[in-house]
Design a protein around this motif. Structure first.
Motif, mmCIF file in Angstrom:
data_model
loop_
_atom_site.group_PDB
_atom_site.id
_atom_site.type_symbol
_atom_site.label_atom_id
_atom_site.label_comp_id
_atom_site.label_asym_id
_atom_site.label_seq_id
_atom_site.Cartn_x
_atom_site.Cartn_y
_atom_site.Cartn_z
ATOM 1 N N CYS A 215 0.366 3.086 -4.465
ATOM 2 C CA CYS A 215 0.666 3.840 -3.251
ATOM 3 C C CYS A 215 -0.592 4.412 -2.626
ATOM 4 C CB CYS A 215 1.650 4.971 -3.540
ATOM 5 S SG CYS A 215 1.040 6.241 -4.680
ATOM 6 N N LEU A 219 1.934 9.078 0.273
ATOM 7 C CA LEU A 219 3.025 9.423 -0.655
ATOM 8 C C LEU A 219 2.579 10.472 -1.660
ATOM 9 C CD1 LEU A 219 5.793 9.140 -1.981
ATOM 10 C CD2 LEU A 219 4.807 7.309 -3.391
ATOM 11 N N VAL A 260 3.892 1.958 -0.241
ATOM 12 C CA VAL A 260 4.271 1.860 -1.640
ATOM 13 C C VAL A 260 4.528 0.408 -2.001
ATOM 14 C CG1 VAL A 260 5.270 4.176 -1.695
ATOM 15 C CG2 VAL A 260 6.747 2.230 -1.183
#
Length: 274
Positions: A215, A219, A260
């Motif tokens: 990621c 995030l 992601v």
């Protein structure tokens, strides 16, 4: 890169989202699945995530060039029989060259972060090899009910991590520093010829069940703890988990681009049985 792009390859699900604050998506993600190609493996998955540095020129072009070159060179090295640690470095070197070759008429050199992984499935056991430059991350997230602990597999190349490594601050205090996200290593024409740290590659062996997460900081800024991330993806299929993580980051403010990639362990091929 579009405001949101997602796809599910079975062995890996990827998603990238512009977020709320940024005018464009400067992240990029690429992945490929190699079945029946890599010696002594049932399948190998190659993944790369890159976060364009917003203060540089054409960051979205830099990140896209990095992941395409990185995944392509890694997959080619694996198919040629190179071990995972060598293949992932071949991909990193290719990503470095690709970003250096991004044309820019003037302004700061295009630059980006880079994290990549090879997930090699060997029957009941899976070998995960990761490499990174910058502060995009890889996590191993076992099913929370297992005794195995979730863990971060990469070490950030950032001011905050340097403070932690020097013993000057704990992680919470270092992340509160205004310079926390300042990169000390990155991919770009203005980076050293070999911009990676000596410890940028790590290999772990796992049996699952669990998931590998790559990621960008869009995030993990909102949820950096491995155990918390493991809880957030528990009992979800990878594509569903990717959407859930993106929506979580958006609810938290969506202050950056969000990317992601989730690779499940174990994994069953979608290929039809002969």
């Amino acid at each position: 890169m579009a405001d949101r792009f997602d796809t599910d390859l079975g062995a890996v699900a990827v998603l990238t989202d512009r977020g709320i604050v940024h005018a464009r998506n400067e992240d990029a993600v690429a992945a490929g699945v190699l079945e029946g190609v890599v010696p002594e493996t049932d399948a190998s998955v190659v993944i790369a995530v890159s976060d364009g540095v917003s203060t540089s020129s054409r960051p979205q072009v830099a990140s896209g060039a990095a992941v395409r070159a990185g995944v392509g060179a890694t997959a080619a090295a694996l198919a040629a029989g190179q071990p995972a640690t060598e293949a992932i470095m071949a991909g990193l070197a290719a990503a470095v060259r690709a970003v250096r070759d991004v044309d820019v008429p003037d302004g700061p050199a295009p630059s980006c972060t880079y994290v990549s992984a090879i997930v090699a499935h060997h029957g009941a056991e899976t070998e995960i090899t990761v490499a990174n430059v910058g502060d995009s991350r890889a996590y191993w997230l076992p099913t929370p009910q297992r005794d195995e602990q979730a863990q971060r597999l990469t070490v950030d190349d950032s001011w905050a991590q340097a403070l932690v490594d020097a013993g000057a601050m704990d992680e919470r205090a270092a992340m509160a520093d205004p310079r926390a996200h300042t990169l000390i290593r990155w991919l770009g024409a203005d980076s050293p010829p070999k911009p990676w740290a000596d410890n940028c590659v790590r290999t772990v062996r796992v049996s699952g069940p669990g998931v590998l997460l790559l990621c960008s900081d869009g995030l993990w800024n909102y949820s950096p703890a491995p155990a918390t991330l493991a809880d957030q993806v528990a009992a979800k299929a990878p594509a569903e988990a990717a959407r859930a993580l993106a929506e979580f980051a958006l609810r938290c403010g969506g202050g950056d681009n969000i990317t992601v990639a989730l690779a499940p362990v174990p994994w069953e091929s979608r290929s039809p049985v002969p």
